[in-house]
Motif scaffolding. Structure first.
Motif, PDB file in Angstrom:
ATOM      1  N   ARG A  11       0.868  -1.078  -0.015  1.00  0.00           N
ATOM      2  CA  ARG A  11       0.097  -0.007   0.036  1.00  0.00           C
ATOM      3  C   ARG A  11       0.858   1.208  -0.147  1.00  0.00           C
ATOM      4  O   ARG A  11       0.465   2.193  -0.703  1.00  0.00           O
ATOM      5  N   ARG A  12       1.962   1.168   0.725  1.00  0.00           N
ATOM      6  CA  ARG A  12       2.822   2.378   0.869  1.00  0.00           C
ATOM      7  C   ARG A  12       3.883   2.583  -0.305  1.00  0.00           C
ATOM      8  O   ARG A  12       3.941   3.748  -0.743  1.00  0.00           O
ATOM      9  N   PHE A  13       4.197   1.469  -0.777  1.00  0.00           N
ATOM     10  CA  PHE A  13       5.643   1.745  -1.635  1.00  0.00           C
ATOM     11  C   PHE A  13       5.084   0.942  -2.977  1.00  0.00           C
ATOM     12  O   PHE A  13       5.844   1.042  -4.012  1.00  0.00           O
ATOM     13  N   GLY A  14       3.918   0.284  -3.224  1.00  0.00           N
ATOM     14  CA  GLY A  14       3.648  -0.292  -4.656  1.00  0.00           C
ATOM     15  C   GLY A  14       4.308  -1.463  -4.618  1.00  0.00           C
ATOM     16  O   GLY A  14       4.904  -1.979  -3.841  1.00  0.00           O
ATOM     17  N   GLU A  15       4.634  -1.893  -6.101  1.00  0.00           N
ATOM     18  CA  GLU A  15       5.310  -3.186  -6.444  1.00  0.00           C
ATOM     19  C   GLU A  15       6.823  -3.258  -5.822  1.00  0.00           C
ATOM     20  O   GLU A  15       7.436  -3.999  -5.884  1.00  0.00           O
ATOM     21  N   ASP A  16       7.279  -1.796  -5.777  1.00  0.00           N
ATOM     22  CA  ASP A  16       8.720  -1.622  -5.433  1.00  0.00           C
ATOM     23  C   ASP A  16       9.002  -2.301  -3.838  1.00  0.00           C
ATOM     24  O   ASP A  16      10.278  -2.432  -3.655  1.00  0.00           O
ATOM     25  N   ALA A  17       7.879  -2.405  -3.189  1.00  0.00           N
ATOM     26  CA  ALA A  17       8.209  -3.297  -1.997  1.00  0.00           C
ATOM     27  C   ALA A  17       8.698  -4.447  -2.172  1.00  0.00           C
ATOM     28  O   ALA A  17       9.398  -4.735  -1.221  1.00  0.00           O
ATOM     29  N   TYR A  18       8.511  -5.277  -3.273  1.00  0.00           N
ATOM     30  CA  TYR A  18       9.274  -6.496  -3.269  1.00  0.00           C
ATOM     31  C   TYR A  18      10.305  -6.482  -3.740  1.00  0.00           C
ATOM     32  O   TYR A  18      11.291  -7.621  -3.703  1.00  0.00           O
ATOM     33  N   THR A  19      11.116  -5.346  -4.198  1.00  0.00           N
ATOM     34  CA  THR A  19      12.592  -5.361  -5.110  1.00  0.00           C
ATOM     35  C   THR A  19      13.351  -4.484  -4.391  1.00  0.00           C
ATOM     36  O   THR A  19      14.649  -4.571  -4.941  1.00  0.00           O
ATOM     37  N   ASP A  20      12.908  -3.406  -3.676  1.00  0.00           N
ATOM     38  CA  ASP A  20      13.904  -2.191  -3.300  1.00  0.00           C
ATOM     39  C   ASP A  20      14.649  -2.457  -1.693  1.00  0.00           C
ATOM     40  O   ASP A  20      15.212  -1.522  -1.375  1.00  0.00           O
ATOM     41  N   GLY A  21      14.545  -3.550  -1.572  1.00  0.00           N
ATOM     42  CA  GLY A  21      15.267  -4.045  -0.405  1.00  0.00           C
ATOM     43  C   GLY A  21      14.694  -3.421   1.214  1.00  0.00           C
ATOM     44  O   GLY A  21      15.666  -3.119   2.287  1.00  0.00           O
ATOM     45  N   TYR A  22      13.461  -3.148   1.010  1.00  0.00           N
ATOM     46  CA  TYR A  22      12.918  -2.703   2.433  1.00  0.00           C
ATOM     47  C   TYR A  22      13.101  -3.880   3.486  1.00  0.00           C
ATOM     48  O   TYR A  22      12.866  -4.837   3.329  1.00  0.00           O
ATOM     49  N   SER A  23      13.278  -3.496   4.816  1.00  0.00           N
ATOM     50  CA  SER A  23      13.283  -4.198   5.974  1.00  0.00           C
ATOM     51  C   SER A  23      12.206  -3.580   6.814  1.00  0.00           C
ATOM     52  O   SER A  23      12.138  -2.312   6.982  1.00  0.00           O
ATOM     53  N   VAL A  24      11.402  -4.506   7.281  1.00  0.00           N
ATOM     54  CA  VAL A  24      10.386  -3.935   8.116  1.00  0.00           C
ATOM     55  C   VAL A  24      10.369  -4.422   9.625  1.00  0.00           C
ATOM     56  O   VAL A  24      10.427  -5.957   9.846  1.00  0.00           O
ATOM     57  N   ARG A  25      10.471  -3.759  10.744  1.00  0.00           N
ATOM     58  CA  ARG A  25      10.634  -4.257  11.907  1.00  0.00           C
ATOM     59  C   ARG A  25       8.942  -4.224  12.762  1.00  0.00           C
ATOM     60  O   ARG A  25       8.789  -3.025  12.664  1.00  0.00           O
ATOM     61  N   LEU A  26       8.621  -5.138  13.203  1.00  0.00           N
ATOM     62  CA  LEU A  26       7.242  -5.346  13.759  1.00  0.00           C
ATOM     63  C   LEU A  26       7.094  -5.019  15.215  1.00  0.00           C
ATOM     64  O   LEU A  26       8.153  -5.033  15.660  1.00  0.00           O
ATOM     65  N   THR A  27       5.928  -4.940  15.884  1.00  0.00           N
ATOM     66  CA  THR A  27       5.845  -4.863  17.050  1.00  0.00           C
ATOM     67  C   THR A  27       5.783  -6.136  17.614  1.00  0.00           C
ATOM     68  O   THR A  27       6.011  -6.195  18.882  1.00  0.00           O
ATOM     69  N   VAL A  28       5.433  -7.081  17.013  1.00  0.00           N
ATOM     70  CA  VAL A  28       5.356  -8.548  17.567  1.00  0.00           C
ATOM     71  C   VAL A  28       6.770  -9.216  18.289  1.00  0.00           C
ATOM     72  O   VAL A  28       7.818  -8.936  17.739  1.00  0.00           O
ATOM     73  N   GLU A  29       6.657  -9.505  19.731  1.00  0.00           N
ATOM     74  CA  GLU A  29       7.806 -10.325  19.949  1.00  0.00           C
ATOM     75  C   GLU A  29       7.768 -11.850  19.639  1.00  0.00           C
ATOM     76  O   GLU A  29       6.648 -12.395  19.817  1.00  0.00           O
ATOM     77  N   SER A  30       8.871 -12.362  19.289  1.00  0.00           N
ATOM     78  CA  SER A  30       8.864 -13.799  18.817  1.00  0.00           C
ATOM     79  C   SER A  30       8.472 -14.589  19.695  1.00  0.00           C
ATOM     80  O   SER A  30       7.566 -15.479  19.409  1.00  0.00           O
ATOM     81  N   ASP A  31       8.655 -14.589  20.775  1.00  0.00           N
ATOM     82  CA  ASP A  31       8.378 -15.720  22.090  1.00  0.00           C
ATOM     83  C   ASP A  31       6.818 -15.679  22.170  1.00  0.00           C
ATOM     84  O   ASP A  31       6.189 -16.612  22.218  1.00  0.00           O
ATOM     85  N   LYS A  32       6.189 -14.454  22.258  1.00  0.00           N
ATOM     86  CA  LYS A  32       4.769 -14.383  22.454  1.00  0.00           C
ATOM     87  C   LYS A  32       4.081 -14.800  21.075  1.00  0.00           C
ATOM     88  O   LYS A  32       3.185 -15.377  21.212  1.00  0.00           O
ATOM     89  N   GLN A  33       4.788 -14.348  20.097  1.00  0.00           N
ATOM     90  CA  GLN A  33       4.032 -14.874  18.634  1.00  0.00           C
ATOM     91  C   GLN A  33       3.934 -16.107  18.404  1.00  0.00           C
ATOM     92  O   GLN A  33       3.002 -16.991  17.972  1.00  0.00           O
ATOM     93  N   GLN A  34       5.232 -16.854  18.845  1.00  0.00           N
ATOM     94  CA  GLN A  34       5.321 -18.397  18.920  1.00  0.00           C
ATOM     95  C   GLN A  34       4.218 -19.013  19.580  1.00  0.00           C
ATOM     96  O   GLN A  34       3.530 -19.951  19.386  1.00  0.00           O
ATOM     97  N   ALA A  35       4.220 -18.385  21.055  1.00  0.00           N
ATOM     98  CA  ALA A  35       3.251 -18.940  21.917  1.00  0.00           C
ATOM     99  C   ALA A  35       1.783 -18.678  21.403  1.00  0.00           C
ATOM    100  O   ALA A  35       0.832 -19.735  21.464  1.00  0.00           O
ATOM    101  N   ALA A  36       1.523 -17.545  20.898  1.00  0.00           N
ATOM    102  CA  ALA A  36       0.043 -17.392  20.376  1.00  0.00           C
ATOM    103  C   ALA A  36      -0.208 -18.349  19.244  1.00  0.00           C
ATOM    104  O   ALA A  36      -1.408 -18.966  19.289  1.00  0.00           O
ATOM    105  N   THR A  37       0.878 -18.566  18.223  1.00  0.00           N
ATOM    106  CA  THR A  37       0.244 -19.660  17.205  1.00  0.00           C
ATOM    107  C   THR A  37       0.145 -20.844  17.801  1.00  0.00           C
ATOM    108  O   THR A  37      -0.645 -21.868  17.568  1.00  0.00           O
ATOM    109  N   LYS A  38       1.067 -21.451  18.717  1.00  0.00           N
ATOM    110  CA  LYS A  38       1.153 -22.674  19.329  1.00  0.00           C
ATOM    111  C   LYS A  38      -0.014 -22.939  20.297  1.00  0.00           C
ATOM    112  O   LYS A  38      -0.707 -23.966  20.119  1.00  0.00           O
ATOM    113  N   ALA A  39      -0.453 -21.920  20.951  1.00  0.00           N
ATOM    114  CA  ALA A  39      -1.550 -22.078  21.935  1.00  0.00           C
ATOM    115  C   ALA A  39      -3.060 -22.016  21.001  1.00  0.00           C
ATOM    116  O   ALA A  39      -3.994 -22.609  21.336  1.00  0.00           O
TER     117      ALA A  39
END
Length: 828
Positions: free
Chosen positions: A278-306
């Motif tokens: 939505r923000r960058f169009g198709e360039d999002a797939y090719t321009d090398g962007y990195s996105v850091r999210l708010t989810v914490e890995s241990d909590k996210q893994q626990a959510a999926t597993k639970a």
């Protein structure tokens, strides 16, 4: 002599004439082609097509999106011996020539004249850079001439190391790997600086023909190519004879290594991908962007597993629906079982398996599992598998394996462990143990928010993203059931009522034009409790009290309160069924509303993206700080928004990073803090003594929440929190249908919530909402809600100071006094 002189002059004349014609021709080509050549400076600005990468808050990889695998790398990060391997394979005179190797071109021309095709090629690394970055792959003389001209320009304007770096980041090396760093990952699962000499030579052999010399597709040809390169490296003095002998005798160790996610968060990854497009169009797939999210890995893994565990537990409670496929004896006789089982997909931890034998006396079945091979399916893992008939009806408990499976059945199993030779018969040691399972039909969602900021800490939108891309956490609008009641009770507390206010829990008949025929609502237990305090009515989830409460408050008053809390009201009914949660919200919307209660009454907006950086590591977007409006903040100049938008994209496709941090996200108070504090106390009783008491297993006093079950058990919920974390769980069918007798929010959603919160709260101190000024504790008579007499049995209740029950007079007749006075003397 004169004849010889004349002949020499004739040859000289022809030579100079030919040379002049060649110079004129070349000059003509140059003058004709030069204006169309791109400036070399573009090389420094060209963005290599690098995939979008999504990371958790603690920088663990969640997902990668893009056709080309590429990780740009500097020449300083590449070992010298690896550089020499490529030079030996592609251009040994790279550091000597000026961009064009005359010897190589002459050799290629001779091969073309003598054989009709070019065998060894004449392109230098510089010419390959020109071709790869600027030109097509058409095999024409015009393109070749352009390639030569560009190579000469590149050599004039860039140093050799920079040219080599551009080459090693651009070249295609097979299996969607572009550049040496990506190839090292794909073939060896290592960074470049950890490769062996033999592995380095193997990679250096790929540019010539990535498909022909691919160690995965053509291992023997790849081995010949590798050993030839090692020989060239020895000839050029890059390696010693001993190193050469070790390397040429090294076995092939290449294997396919896709970049694997470190966090099981497919629904979260898709949300991030959608937002980036939505923000960058198709360039999002090719321009090398990195996105850091708010989810914490241990909590996210626990959510999926639970969530998966909870859905599987429900599904197994309701019986076994049979195999997912059936193969005849003819199909199995002499068949390639691995080929047959490939027709059935793996789904998360569920592995398809073919039953190859059933042994009732031994109490087991033998199976061939996909990617696992032969395995043992013990009967003790099948005892749950009573035949499914309806959600309320199952067949008898199985007595032996043949009651459940038959030879040729294709079933889902879950890996348990390798066989233990000490506990198994001698004829099956070493075979892995698997357990019978099945793909749940039930679905669910879990969403967990930081109550004070709205940051999404974990989100699971269903059992399996590969099975269904539908994100139930954000898209499924479902009836709320009793999880709506806290908002109704907050409305009551904001409109002069108290936890001690008495309502009659008795049958009620509603006959209105809005509802049509007479409506006779009931409590879920079918029983009535008579006069009941609001505190007890909430933790016991009394439907009839809620209906009377809404009738007294007024439907519009309740809807206005919802709007004040910024809860969507578009799908809320304007009749008394609102009290029972007949309105619709998504799990995300309910979690956000619960977060408002959890944080003490402040507005909050969920957000997922913490930071966006470009391929150079420059920050393009940083989530603004969330500031609660009465804790050191100024009034916002504009209405608060969920996220500050990314700066406008420039002509190069990159957004300019802001010099200053973004303005804070201002969140105002939406409800009186004293009302919210009292509601916290009432909802804590839901866990201490009410419908959510199973959560006491967590051993914490700071938890509050509310179960929810809709009519006919079509939607089940648990929404719970402490002062820091608000987590909501929904369980139901995608197409609303009864879940079956005995299935309520406490039995379906609450176990998922508990399993997740065990991890989310681990090591965290208790988080209670601070007690605001103007709250008093008064001992009351639990039957009447009035202040208890001295010596009378009573319970303590919370009140706003101005609503505390009045002091009793001293005449012994129970006449109420005027109240007021020193509040410290009113606490009994």
């Amino acid at each position: 002599m004169s004849h010889l002189l004349r002949t020499s002059r004739l040859f000289a004349w022809f030579f100079f004439t030919g040379l002049s014609l060649a110079v004129i021709t070349v000059s003509g080509f140059y003058l004709y082609l030069r204006p169309g050549l791109p400036p070399v400076e573009q090389l420094l600005d060209i963005k290599l097509q690098t995939p979008l990468r999504v990371y958790s808050k603690d920088n663990r990889l969640i997902a990668e999106f893009g056709e080309k695998r590429r990780t740009p790398i500097t020449i300083e990060q590449i070992p010298t011996i690896q550089l020499q391997a490529f030079l030996a394979a592609e251009d040994a005179r790279f550091y000597e020539h000026f961009g064009v190797d005359i010897k190589g071109l002459v050799r290629a021309a001779v091969e073309l004249i003598s054989t009709g095709s070019i065998q060894s090629g004449g392109s230098t690394i510089t010419m390959q850079v020109a071709k790869n970055y600027f030109l097509s792959r058409d095999r024409t003389f015009i393109r070749k001439f352009n390639e030569i001209l560009l190579a000469l320009q590149i050599e004039r304007e860039l140093d050799k190391d920079k040219i080599l770096e551009l080459y090693l980041n651009k070249i295609y090396l097979g299996n969607r790997a572009y550049g040496i760093a990506a190839a090292a990952q794909v073939y060896y699962n290592k960074p470049v600086n950890e490769l062996s000499l033999a592995q380095m030579a193997m990679l250096a052999g790929l540019p010539k023909a990535p498909s022909a010399y691919n160690p995965l597709a053509n291992p023997q040809r790849a081995l010949v190519r590798r050993n030839w390169i090692l020989g060239r490296m020895k000839e050029l003095g890059y390696i010693t004879p001993d190193a050469y002998e070790l390397a040429v005798n090294a076995p092939l160790t290449a294997s396919y290594n896709a970049i694997e996610s470190e966090v099981d968060a497919d629904y979260v990854a898709e949300m991030a991908r959608t937002e980036m497009v939505r923000r960058f169009g198709e360039d999002a797939y090719t321009d090398g962007y990195s996105v850091r999210l708010t989810v914490e890995s241990d909590k996210q893994q626990a959510a999926t597993k639970a969530l998966r565990a909870g859905l599987e537990a429900y599904d197994q409670r309701h019986g076994y629906r049979g195999p997912i496929g059936q193969l005849s004896e003819d199909d199995l006789r002499g068949a390639d079982l691995e080929r047959l089982i490939k027709n059935y997909p793996r789904i998360e931890s569920l592995i398809p398996a073919i039953v190859t034998a059933v042994d009732d006396p031994q109490g087991e079945a033998r199976v061939y599992a996909r990617d696992l091979g032969p395995a043992v399916l013990p009967f003790e893992t099948m005892t749950w598998a009573r035949r499914y008939k309806t959600e309320d009806l199952k067949g008898p408990t199985p007595d032996k394996p043949s009651d459940v499976v038959a030879t040729g059945d294709v079933v889902y199993v879950k890996f348990q462990s390798p066989a233990d030779p000490q506990t198994l018969e001698s004829n099956r040691p070493g075979l892995p143990i698997v357990a019978l399972s099945q793909l749940p039909r039930i679905e669910g969602a879990l969403i967990s928010l930081d109550a004070k900021t709205g940051a999404i800490q974990a989100l699971a939108g269903g059992y399996s993203f590969s099975q269904s891309k539908y994100n139930r956490a954000t898209q499924a609008k479902r009836q709320l059931g009793s999880t709506f009641k806290p908002f109704l009770y907050l409305t009551a507390l904001e409109n002069g009522m108290t936890p001690a206010t008495i309502y009659n829990d008795a049958p009620i008949v509603v006959d209105t034009s809005e509802l049509g025929a007479a409506w006779r609502p009931q409590n879920s237990s079918g029983q009535f409790g008579g006069p009941t305090r609001l505190r007890e009515a909430l933790y016991r989830s009394k439907n009839l009290v809620s209906i009377r409460l809404l009738r007294d408050l007024g439907i519009q008053t309740a809807l206005d309160m919802l709007a004040q809390l910024k809860i969507p009201t578009d799908n809320m009914p304007k009749d008394l069924s609102l009290a029972l949660g007949s309105g619709l919200l998504t799990p995300m919307e309910l979690a956000r509303a619960q977060a408002v209660i959890a944080n003490g009454g402040y507005d909050v907006e969920p957000y997922l993206i913490e930071e966006i950086t470009d391929i150079h590591g420059d920050t393009l977007y940083q989530a603004p700080e969330t500031r609660l409006c009465d804790t050191d903040c100024a009034p916002p100049a504009t209405p608060p928004v969920a996220e500050t938008p990314v700066p406008e994209i420039g002509e190069t496709g990159r957004a300019a990073a802001a010099d200053a941090p973004p303005p804070p996200r201002i969140m105002h108070r939406l409800a009186d803090e004293r009302s919210v504090y009292i509601l916290h106390s009432m909802m804590q009783d839901v866990i201490r003594r009410g419908t959510g008491r199973r959560a006491r297993v967590l051993g914490r006093d700071d938890l509050a929440g509310k179960t929810g079950t809709t009519n006919e058990q079509k939607d089940t919920w648990f929404a719970g929190f402490n002062h820091d974390i608000a987590t909501t769980v929904w369980v139901g069918f995608d197409q609303p249908a009864p879940l079956g007798r005995g299935e309520y929010g406490a039995s379906t959603a609450l176990p998922v919530w508990i399993d997740y919160m065990k991890v989310a709260l681990q090591g965290r101190p208790p988080a209670f909402m601070p007690r605001p000024n103007g709250i008093v504790n008064v001992r009351i008579n639990p039957e009447t809600g009035e202040r208890a007499r001295p010596g009378e049995e009573g319970v303590f209740e919370l009140f706003k100071a101005e609503q505390a029950p009045p002091l009793l007079s001293d005449d012994g007749n129970g006449n109420g006094g005027t109240g007021g006075g020193d509040l410290s003397r009113q606490l009994f």
